[in-house]
Design an enzyme around this catalytic site. Structure first.
Site, PDB file in Angstrom:
ATOM      1  N   CYS A  14       0.905  -1.560   0.089  1.00  0.00           N
ATOM      2  CA  CYS A  14       0.291   0.117   0.367  1.00  0.00           C
ATOM      3  C   CYS A  14       1.234   1.399  -0.032  1.00  0.00           C
ATOM      4  CB  CYS A  14      -1.245   0.025   1.168  1.00  0.00           C
ATOM      5  SG  CYS A  14       0.174  -0.137   2.997  1.00  0.00           S
ATOM      6  N   HIS A 116      -2.268   0.630   7.554  1.00  0.00           N
ATOM      7  CA  HIS A 116      -2.337   1.088   5.699  1.00  0.00           C
ATOM      8  C   HIS A 116      -2.619   2.457   5.477  1.00  0.00           C
ATOM      9  CE1 HIS A 116      -4.611  -0.002   1.626  1.00  0.00           C
ATOM     10  NE2 HIS A 116      -5.311   0.909   2.305  1.00  0.00           N
ATOM     11  N   ASP A 131      -7.093   5.273  -2.271  1.00  0.00           N
ATOM     12  CA  ASP A 131      -7.021   4.030  -1.962  1.00  0.00           C
ATOM     13  C   ASP A 131      -6.698   2.859  -2.643  1.00  0.00           C
ATOM     14  OD1 ASP A 131      -6.969   1.526   0.446  1.00  0.00           O
ATOM     15  OD2 ASP A 131      -8.738   2.664   1.426  1.00  0.00           O
TER      16      ASP A 131
END
Length: 203
Positions: A14, A116, A131
């Site tokens: 991520c 994250h 995202d």
């Protein structure tokens, strides 16, 4: 209107996706570069503390900061005691939000404490949530809506926000407006009511 680049989640990458989404370019950063940064930060550690033990990703903020510095940018931690209204959004290239995240294998959620990384960026006059776990970029809105969004996110104790700015902006702190505005909050309910009135007028 330009197409929005949105890199999707692979393994625990991520942080890598966040920076590629921030720079709106596939391959702006690579896993090889991130791994090299990890080794340079802790050359004598058998298990590197800046990524997952298996080398699948899960990079920490030190790797992100160094990667940005390699491109002439800085990541600045935002003090949640301040109101986002003190930010000069025009001088900030993007935002990186760090949030808690569940760890899943297939359909099973494992109770591990994971973090994250998410990019928030203004594109074509609107702010978007990029995202990597989303199917598509999520539009947040214009400046006033985005500030309300940040206020809601910063109300959470387990979320952290980083501003991404050029080295020059970081050095002279021009990402910060008049310090007197740091603690004066705009009423987000008023913003929503104005938007609803605009819709009623057909704007």
């Amino acid at each position: 209107m330009s197409v929005i680049y949105h890199e999707k989640q692979i393994r625990e990458l991520c942080a890598l996706h966040a920076l590629n989404n921030l720079f709106q370019s596939k391959g702006a950063f690579t896993k090889e570069e991130f791994d090299s940064i990890c080794k340079s930060l802790s050359p004598d550690n058998w298990i590197n503390p800046h990524r997952s033990a298996l080398g699948l990703g899960n990079y920490d903020i030190n790797v992100i900061m160094k990667a940005l510095q390699n491109r002439g940018y800085e990541a600045i931690w935002f003090d949640k005691r301040k109101d986002p209204g003190c930010l000069d959004l025009a001088r900030i290239d993007g935002f990186i939000l760090n949030i808690p995240s569940d760890y899943k294998i297939s359909f099973i959620t494992i109770p591990l404490k994971r973090r994250h990384w998410i990019t928030l960026k203004k594109i074509n006059g609107k702010f978007y949530n990029l995202d990597s776990k989303l199917d598509n970029p999520q539009q947040i809105g214009e400046d006033s809506e985005f500030l309300c969004y940040l206020r809601e996110e910063m109300d959470s104790l387990d979320k952290e926000l980083f501003l991404v700015v050029s080295e020059e902006v970081a050095k002279n702190q021009s990402w910060l407006k008049d310090r007197n505005s740091c603690y004066s909050q705009t009423n987000c309910r008023d913003v929503v009511e104005v938007q609803l009135k605009d819709l009623e007028r057909g704007n």
